[in-house]
Design a protein around this motif. Structure first.
Motif, PDB file in Angstrom:
ATOM      1  N   ALA A 280       0.830  -1.208   0.000  1.00  0.00           N
ATOM      2  CA  ALA A 280       0.000   0.000   0.000  1.00  0.00           C
ATOM      3  C   ALA A 280       0.866   1.259   0.000  1.00  0.00           C
ATOM      4  CB  ALA A 280      -0.931  -0.006   1.211  1.00  0.00           C
ATOM      5  N   ALA A 281       1.968   1.236   0.757  1.00  0.00           N
ATOM      6  CA  ALA A 281       2.869   2.394   0.789  1.00  0.00           C
ATOM      7  C   ALA A 281       3.533   2.607  -0.568  1.00  0.00           C
ATOM      8  CB  ALA A 281       3.929   2.191   1.874  1.00  0.00           C
ATOM      9  N   ARG A 282       3.960   1.519  -1.206  1.00  0.00           N
ATOM     10  CA  ARG A 282       4.609   1.645  -2.519  1.00  0.00           C
ATOM     11  C   ARG A 282       3.600   2.087  -3.577  1.00  0.00           C
ATOM     12  NH1 ARG A 282       9.696  -0.111  -2.000  1.00  0.00           N
ATOM     13  NH2 ARG A 282      10.208  -1.757  -0.487  1.00  0.00           N
ATOM     14  N   ASP A 283       2.379   1.615  -3.495  1.00  0.00           N
ATOM     15  CA  ASP A 283       1.350   2.034  -4.458  1.00  0.00           C
ATOM     16  C   ASP A 283       1.032   3.517  -4.306  1.00  0.00           C
ATOM     17  OD1 ASP A 283       1.199  -0.490  -5.496  1.00  0.00           O
ATOM     18  OD2 ASP A 283      -0.626  -1.076  -4.427  1.00  0.00           O
ATOM     19  N   LEU A 285       3.098   5.795  -3.307  1.00  0.00           N
ATOM     20  CA  LEU A 285       4.227   6.515  -3.900  1.00  0.00           C
ATOM     21  C   LEU A 285       4.077   6.616  -5.417  1.00  0.00           C
ATOM     22  CD1 LEU A 285       7.036   7.828  -3.726  1.00  0.00           C
ATOM     23  CD2 LEU A 285       8.024   5.532  -3.773  1.00  0.00           C
ATOM     24  N   LEU A 286       3.600   5.551  -6.048  1.00  0.00           N
ATOM     25  CA  LEU A 286       3.457   5.554  -7.508  1.00  0.00           C
ATOM     26  C   LEU A 286       2.478   6.619  -7.985  1.00  0.00           C
ATOM     27  CD1 LEU A 286       3.437   1.715  -8.291  1.00  0.00           C
ATOM     28  CD2 LEU A 286       5.276   3.364  -8.745  1.00  0.00           C
ATOM     29  N   THR A 287       1.463   6.925  -7.185  1.00  0.00           N
ATOM     30  CA  THR A 287       0.480   7.941  -7.594  1.00  0.00           C
ATOM     31  C   THR A 287       1.041   9.359  -7.506  1.00  0.00           C
ATOM     32  OG1 THR A 287      -0.490   8.298  -5.382  1.00  0.00           O
ATOM     33  CG2 THR A 287      -1.362   6.463  -6.692  1.00  0.00           C
ATOM     34  N   LEU A 288       2.157   9.530  -6.796  1.00  0.00           N
ATOM     35  CA  LEU A 288       2.686  10.877  -6.555  1.00  0.00           C
ATOM     36  C   LEU A 288       3.600  11.365  -7.665  1.00  0.00           C
ATOM     37  CD1 LEU A 288       3.362  10.525  -2.726  1.00  0.00           C
ATOM     38  CD2 LEU A 288       1.482  11.748  -3.835  1.00  0.00           C
ATOM     39  N   ALA A 304      -7.461   8.933  -7.510  1.00  0.00           N
ATOM     40  CA  ALA A 304      -6.547   7.798  -7.352  1.00  0.00           C
ATOM     41  C   ALA A 304      -5.756   7.924  -6.056  1.00  0.00           C
ATOM     42  CB  ALA A 304      -5.599   7.717  -8.550  1.00  0.00           C
ATOM     43  N   PHE A 305      -5.335   9.154  -5.741  1.00  0.00           N
ATOM     44  CA  PHE A 305      -4.586   9.378  -4.505  1.00  0.00           C
ATOM     45  C   PHE A 305      -5.436   9.008  -3.292  1.00  0.00           C
ATOM     46  CE2 PHE A 305      -3.522  12.339  -1.007  1.00  0.00           C
ATOM     47  CZ  PHE A 305      -2.230  11.926  -0.752  1.00  0.00           C
ATOM     48  N   GLN A 306      -6.675   9.486  -3.266  1.00  0.00           N
ATOM     49  CA  GLN A 306      -7.548   9.182  -2.130  1.00  0.00           C
ATOM     50  C   GLN A 306      -7.815   7.690  -2.020  1.00  0.00           C
ATOM     51  OE1 GLN A 306      -7.179  12.377  -0.443  1.00  0.00           O
ATOM     52  NE2 GLN A 306      -8.885  11.210   0.404  1.00  0.00           N
ATOM     53  N   ASP A 307      -7.922   7.027  -3.165  1.00  0.00           N
ATOM     54  CA  ASP A 307      -8.141   5.576  -3.142  1.00  0.00           C
ATOM     55  C   ASP A 307      -6.950   4.862  -2.524  1.00  0.00           C
ATOM     56  OD1 ASP A 307      -9.544   3.042  -4.085  1.00  0.00           O
ATOM     57  OD2 ASP A 307      -7.641   2.897  -5.186  1.00  0.00           O
ATOM     58  N   ARG A 308      -5.725   5.263  -2.914  1.00  0.00           N
ATOM     59  CA  ARG A 308      -4.527   4.621  -2.361  1.00  0.00           C
ATOM     60  C   ARG A 308      -4.357   4.956  -0.879  1.00  0.00           C
ATOM     61  NH1 ARG A 308      -1.428   3.098  -6.954  1.00  0.00           N
ATOM     62  NH2 ARG A 308      -3.029   2.556  -8.477  1.00  0.00           N
ATOM     63  N   VAL A 309      -4.738   6.173  -0.493  1.00  0.00           N
ATOM     64  CA  VAL A 309      -4.688   6.514   0.931  1.00  0.00           C
ATOM     65  C   VAL A 309      -5.650   5.622   1.711  1.00  0.00           C
ATOM     66  CG1 VAL A 309      -5.206   8.293   2.653  1.00  0.00           C
ATOM     67  CG2 VAL A 309      -3.939   8.901   0.584  1.00  0.00           C
ATOM     68  N   THR A 365      10.537  12.102  -3.143  1.00  0.00           N
ATOM     69  CA  THR A 365      11.892  11.937  -3.656  1.00  0.00           C
ATOM     70  C   THR A 365      11.934  10.684  -4.522  1.00  0.00           C
ATOM     71  OG1 THR A 365      12.685  10.549  -1.827  1.00  0.00           O
ATOM     72  CG2 THR A 365      12.763  12.939  -1.511  1.00  0.00           C
ATOM     73  N   GLY A 366      13.102  10.395  -5.055  1.00  0.00           N
ATOM     74  CA  GLY A 366      13.240   9.195  -5.868  1.00  0.00           C
ATOM     75  C   GLY A 366      13.095   7.921  -5.072  1.00  0.00           C
ATOM     76  N   ARG A 367      13.274   7.997  -3.750  1.00  0.00           N
ATOM     77  CA  ARG A 367      13.239   6.802  -2.904  1.00  0.00           C
ATOM     78  C   ARG A 367      11.944   6.632  -2.126  1.00  0.00           C
ATOM     79  NH1 ARG A 367      19.254   6.657  -0.071  1.00  0.00           N
ATOM     80  NH2 ARG A 367      20.469   6.476  -2.005  1.00  0.00           N
ATOM     81  N   GLY A 368      11.169   7.683  -1.961  1.00  0.00           N
ATOM     82  CA  GLY A 368       9.965   7.554  -1.154  1.00  0.00           C
ATOM     83  C   GLY A 368       9.277   8.891  -0.983  1.00  0.00           C
ATOM     84  N   PHE A 369       8.439   8.985   0.013  1.00  0.00           N
ATOM     85  CA  PHE A 369       7.730  10.235   0.286  1.00  0.00           C
ATOM     86  C   PHE A 369       7.672  10.463   1.784  1.00  0.00           C
ATOM     87  CE2 PHE A 369       4.357   6.998   0.455  1.00  0.00           C
ATOM     88  CZ  PHE A 369       3.711   7.324   1.644  1.00  0.00           C
ATOM     89  N   THR A 370       7.530  11.743   2.148  1.00  0.00           N
ATOM     90  CA  THR A 370       7.201  12.133   3.512  1.00  0.00           C
ATOM     91  C   THR A 370       5.979  13.029   3.433  1.00  0.00           C
ATOM     92  OG1 THR A 370       9.522  12.051   4.200  1.00  0.00           O
ATOM     93  CG2 THR A 370       7.994  13.248   5.618  1.00  0.00           C
ATOM     94  N   TRP A 371       4.957  12.662   4.167  1.00  0.00           N
ATOM     95  CA  TRP A 371       3.717  13.436   4.207  1.00  0.00           C
ATOM     96  C   TRP A 371       3.744  14.241   5.497  1.00  0.00           C
ATOM     97  CZ3 TRP A 371      -1.696  10.734   3.337  1.00  0.00           C
ATOM     98  CH2 TRP A 371      -2.674  11.720   3.151  1.00  0.00           C
ATOM     99  N   ARG A 372       3.622  15.556   5.380  1.00  0.00           N
ATOM    100  CA  ARG A 372       3.752  16.430   6.548  1.00  0.00           C
ATOM    101  C   ARG A 372       2.519  17.307   6.741  1.00  0.00           C
ATOM    102  NH1 ARG A 372       9.115  16.339   8.006  1.00  0.00           N
ATOM    103  NH2 ARG A 372      10.638  15.863   6.360  1.00  0.00           N
ATOM    104  N   ARG A 373       2.275  17.633   7.966  1.00  0.00           N
ATOM    105  CA  ARG A 373       1.313  18.686   8.329  1.00  0.00           C
ATOM    106  C   ARG A 373       2.115  19.693   9.136  1.00  0.00           C
ATOM    107  NH1 ARG A 373      -2.343  19.963  12.597  1.00  0.00           N
ATOM    108  NH2 ARG A 373      -4.295  20.895  11.846  1.00  0.00           N
ATOM    109  N   SER A 374       2.419  20.835   8.512  1.00  0.00           N
ATOM    110  CA  SER A 374       3.385  21.778   9.084  1.00  0.00           C
ATOM    111  C   SER A 374       2.712  23.068   9.527  1.00  0.00           C
ATOM    112  CB  SER A 374       4.463  22.120   8.045  1.00  0.00           C
ATOM    113  OG  SER A 374       5.137  20.964   7.610  1.00  0.00           O
ATOM    114  N   PRO A 375       3.184  23.647  10.631  1.00  0.00           N
ATOM    115  CA  PRO A 375       2.675  24.959  11.036  1.00  0.00           C
ATOM    116  C   PRO A 375       3.182  26.036  10.080  1.00  0.00           C
ATOM    117  CG  PRO A 375       4.489  24.301  12.451  1.00  0.00           C
ATOM    118  CD  PRO A 375       4.199  23.125  11.562  1.00  0.00           C
TER     119      PRO A 375
END
Length: 657
Positions: A280-283, A285-288, A304-309, A365-375
């Motif tokens: 699920a995590a790799r899928d 990433l593919l949508t991003l 598609a993003f919401q579906d993978r989430v 990035t080329g290796r993965g993603f970081t999802w953030r909620r930032s102030p």
């Protein structure tokens, strides 16, 4: 003998006899006196100490002489090691101090014996990782500190360290069978007993972010010194938000599978649940798509993003339930169950609606993603937490001021009533350095701009005999310059990315006439003294990318308040970054050289005056002939002729002649 703080750094003081080539500096003595008053009376002070002031000794001497417990935080692990192993012992000996000192890094810098032994027999890791783990196991038998920087045979970014160090998520704490031998907790115990502790900003901010949870990873101390303080507000954005990375998800899946095979052999279904989280995590990433930073609301293919989430939410919940059902069968399973709950809660928060004070965004990035909620503004969180833990706060850096004041920095850290001080560099920039603003440069937005920058580099390094840094504001611009200049220069060409930074710098120093192309990692924290570096060329003014999602959200918030985001945010940050780049050139009283800023906005736009007023006072010229004359006079003192403007000169809003 009792010394006052200023006299500690005088020509007749205790430091003078212990420091090679010691020179009394008015700015250093003034800063030491101010720091001593701050330590004694409390409060907050922000001070810019120009290059060569000697700010490290200016705060270490009064700290060790003052007798109050203190924490010193600096920007990177390399600076932390330099401070602890080089500067601090020298001052400590010179003063005959009895203060105890300790070095404390983040947990990822220490060997984790539990994970090392757990993964040593895992045959799925591949030959490279297995070979690295074998070297780590051999070192583990002889190390005392467990600091991964000790083991030069395994690079600090080697993949094996993921299996031989811990994170806050996967650490078993006191439940670990190796707890009594844990290098991290031993380092924390030493720090808890010390009078002065040297940490880095990541560790400091981790403590501040955890303070509401009652967790302490740093000892209590009335005095806090934040060196390289210009980095603190941006780093704080990472700690006062919420984040979830693909790496954390994959690591949970891997650890859960390992725990199942050692503590719940009869529950093979757990491995299938772990695989589901990994897929699920790799899928997702593919949508991003390609590497980028993007606001969650702007992700293309939203359905598609919401579906993978949704699939990831379900997979993480399934693994969490499976781990909870087996958690009583072993410590590793119980720890994984807790991690699954924690990551699921973060995912729920990230997938929720944004509010006016935070932005949900993804760093791909080329290796993965970081999802953030930032102030959008860290000041309301950062300032009160700093003030609640420390009676005396010192923020210092060579680059805090913008056109002579520190208001921008003080607002960003959220400290009201912060005393401001500026101690100018003792170097004579007006005599030692020349600022060259090439005539006739097009706008950076015009198609031919980069070609003109490359031509400028060629002409300048021909005059300087190499010995140059060319600093770029993007990797794309760096790549274009590399392709253009390769084979065209008669000097060694070194390019960021071709080797680790330390190796490139060593080659640069040894060559004596090299040209080094770099991006932001070479704009600060690089110290090359002497003739090897005699020219710094900057391709563009270092404004943050306008499409950065966090920057855009902050701009929108400032506009909604009727404020000017360019003048309040973009311009001050560009001024500080520009100062960092320019500051690579003059590192010693005998250094001399030329700074080249190719971007014509510096003298065409009205805001250029503010940027110029933030730089050291250098003579300025517009023609390459003046640069050639400067280097033609190498070995003697250069006198600015009629082609130069005296320093400082006013910026012009007129177009190039």
């Amino acid at each position: 003998m009792t010394w006052n703080a200023s006299d500690l750094l005088s020509a007749g003081g205790p430091l003078a006899g212990c420091v090679a080539d010691f020179a009394e500096r008015d700015g250093q003595r003034a800063m030491a006196a101010d720091v001593a008053s701050l330590v004694r009376d409390g409060g907050a002070m922000a001070c810019e100490a120009g290059t060569g002031t000697g700010k490290t000794f200016a705060y270490l001497a009064p700290l060790l002489a003052g007798g109050r417990r203190a924490i010193v935080s600096t920007g990177t692990r390399n600076l932390q090691d330099q401070l602890y192993f080089k500067d601090l012992p020298l001052v400590h000996r010179a003063l005959g101090s009895r203060a105890t000192v300790a070095l404390l890094k983040g947990r990822g810098n220490y060997l984790c014996l539990h994970r090392l032994h757990a993964f040593s027999q895992d045959g799925r890791l591949g030959r490279q990782v297995a070979a690295q783990l074998a070297r780590i196991r051999a070192w583990a038998t002889r190390t005392v500190s467990g600091d991964v920087a000790e083991l030069e045979a395994v690079a600090e970014d080697a993949p094996a360290w993921r299996f031989a160090t811990s994170t806050r998520d996967n650490c078993l704490g006191s439940a670990c069978g190796w707890y009594d031998q844990c290098h991290l907790f031993e380092a924390r115990r030493r720090a808890a007993a010390a009078d002065l502790v040297v940490v880095n900003h990541h560790l400091l901010l981790a403590q501040l972010a955890l303070s509401e949870e009652g967790a302490d990873i740093l000892p209590e101390a009335p005095v806090l010194v934040v060196d390289e303080a210009h980095q603190l507000p941006d780093l704080a954005t990472e700690f006062f938000g919420v984040s979830l990375s693909s790496g954390q998800l994959l690591e949970l899946a891997r650890d859960a599978d390992l725990a199942r095979r050692t503590e719940a052999v009869d529950s093979p279904g757990l491995s299938a649940l772990a695989d589901a989280v990994e897929h699920a995590a790799r899928d997702l990433l593919l949508t991003l798509g390609a590497p980028r930073r993007v606001a969650r609301a702007q992700v293309s293919g939203a359905a598609a993003f919401q579906d993978r989430v949704g699939r990831l939410v379900g997979a993480l919940a399934g693994l969490g339930e499976g781990l909870a059902a087996t958690a009583t069968r072993g410590r590793a399973l119980a720890a994984c169950a807790q991690r699954a709950r924690t990551l699921a809660a973060r995912l729920d928060l990230l997938a929720g609606a944004d509010d006016e004070d935070h932005l949900s965004w993804l760093d791909v990035t080329g290796r993965g993603f970081t999802w953030r909620r930032s102030p959008l503004d860290v000041a309301p969180e950062l300032g009160p937490r700093l003030a609640s833990r420390h009676a005396s706060l010192l923020f210092t850096s060579a680059t805090l001021a913008v056109a002579g004041d520190l208001d921008h920095f003080c607002r960003r850290v959220g400290i009201d009533g912060c005393v401001q001080r500026i101690y100018p560099s003792p170097f004579d920039h007006a005599r030692q350095a020349l600022l060259y603003l090439p005539r006739g440069m097009p706008s950076p937005r015009e198609p031919g701009y980069q070609a003109r920058v490359h031509a400028c580099i060629e002409s300048v390094v021909a005059a300087s005999g190499g010995r140059a840094f060319a600093l770029f504001t993007s990797h794309a611009a760096l790549a274009l310059a590399r392709d253009r200049l390769a084979g065209r220069l008669r000097f060694p060409l070194l390019v960021q990315g071709e080797a680790p930074r330390a190796q490139l710098l060593e080659r640069f120093r040894e060559a004596g006439n090299a040209v080094l192309l770099g991006t932001y990692s070479f704009w600060e924290g690089v110290d090359v003294r002497g003739d090897a570096l005699s020219c710094v060329i900057i391709d563009k003014l270092p404004f943050a990318p306008p499409d950065d999602p966090l920057l855009r959200a902050r701009h929108a918030a400032l506009k909604a308040q009727g404020r000017d985001p360019f003048m309040e945010q973009q311009l001050p940050q560009a001024a500080i970054t520009l100062k960092q780049g320019v500051g690579r050139l003059i590192r010693d009283a005998t250094d001399r050289g030329v700074v080249v800023i190719c971007d014509p906005r510096l003298h065409r736009m009205g805001y250029g005056r503010r940027l110029l007023d933030s730089l050291p006072p250098m003579a300025r010229c517009r023609d390459i002939a003046t640069v050639q004359a400067f280097f033609g006079g190498a070995g003697g003192e250069y006198t600015a002729g009629p082609a130069c403007e005296a320093a400082p000169a006013s910026a012009s809003t007129a177009p190039d002649p």
